[in-house]
Design a protein around this motif. Structure first.
Motif: not given
Length: 297
Positions: A244-253
């Protein structure tokens, strides 16, 4: 179902991690790098390269794919202390790691339970429709007698030899008897969905075999997978497990789009290209991303 190896350098680091890995919330702080773990199974390496390519295609320039990085216990610790950021995993096995007594077996129930049971400090992203799960398969001759489902198989088991991994009896012997009334004449240890099992089924040494749903050998040998009509084997949808916390929203998407695009049929074909045709994993991954509109524009 999947086994992991570990780098010697990583052992010293992970051995120093304190606390219960199931409690989550590990400290150690991210350096900003996205480090993707992969198991020593070719499919996991392919998925890691697909994840890496998708992340780079949305602007992540700090992505590294590690060589094989350990058992699930080691991986959980590595995600906890952020020495790993993301690993591809399998929903059913992952749920059973966090809750060994779960009754969930269907894709929907397994994923819903997984999201509830996963500890703080970890995150599970959208699951893919693609699965790599256990199957019981038979030859054409047995299928032609009307054996299409596990329920069809049940009354016939007393006359049949089944081949599979060494742990099959301890995991499934009692369960298949309970659900389907199946007691095999013999349960023979072959290997874990590999060439020994395939050869035994082809030769008739076994009449039923445990293989995996993304195995190209099922179609190439004319084997017939049986329907697990009472859901003995749990779903094993591909799912990214994230610190948790290692990816931003664009990377998660981006990883969620990969999961949405991937099917069992595609994953089977990717395995053929990598394992049978000996193509480079990164090349296979890039081709998948382009074909599914997930490459950089």
């Amino acid at each position: 179902m999947k086994r992991w190896g570990i780098l010697v350098a990583g052992l010293a680091l992970l051995a120093s991690a304190c606390g219960n890995p199931l409690s989550g919330g590990g400290e150690g702080g991210s350096t900003g790098d996205i480090i993707i773990g992969a198991s020593d199974v070719g499919e996991s390496s392919l998925l890691a390269q697909i994840y890496a390519g998708a992340l780079r295609n949305v602007g992540a320039h700090n992505v590294t794919v590690r060589p094989p990085v350990g058992s699930r216990e080691v991986v959980v610790k590595a995600l906890q202390d952020k020495s790993l950021s993301v690993v591809p995993d399998y929903s059913g096995n992952l749920l059973r790691y966090f809750d060994k007594n779960t009754p969930a077996t269907t894709s929907e129930d397994v994923y819903a339970q997984l999201k509830q049971k996963i500890p703080a400090g970890f995150e599970v992203l959208a699951q893919s429709p693609a699965q790599d799960k256990d199957l019981l398969v038979v030859g054409k001759e047995l299928a032609a007698t009307g054996v299409k489902t596990f329920s069809d198989l049940g009354p016939r088991c007393k006359d049949l030899v089944m081949g599979g991994p060494g742990q099959w009896s301890s995991r499934w012997k009692d369960r298949i008897k309970q659900l389907y009334g199946c007691e095999f004449k013999e349960i023979r240890t072959t290997d874990t969905g590999g060439p020994v099992t395939v050869a035994a089924l082809k030769s008739g040494d076994v009449q039923v075999a445990d293989l995996f749903s993304t195995s190209a050998t099922i179609a190439s040998n004319g084997f017939v997978p049986l329907e697990d009509d009472k859901h003995m084997f749990p779903a094993q949808n591909i799912v990214p497990l994230v610190s948790r916390g290692t990816l931003n929203d664009a990377e998660t998407a981006a990883l969620n789009r990969v999961s949405a695009a991937l099917t069992t049929e595609q994953l089977t074909e990717l395995n053929v290209q990598y394992t049978d045709e000996k193509r480079n994993a990164k090349d296979v991954a890039e081709e998948f991303l382009r074909r599914n509109g997930l490459a950089a524009s």
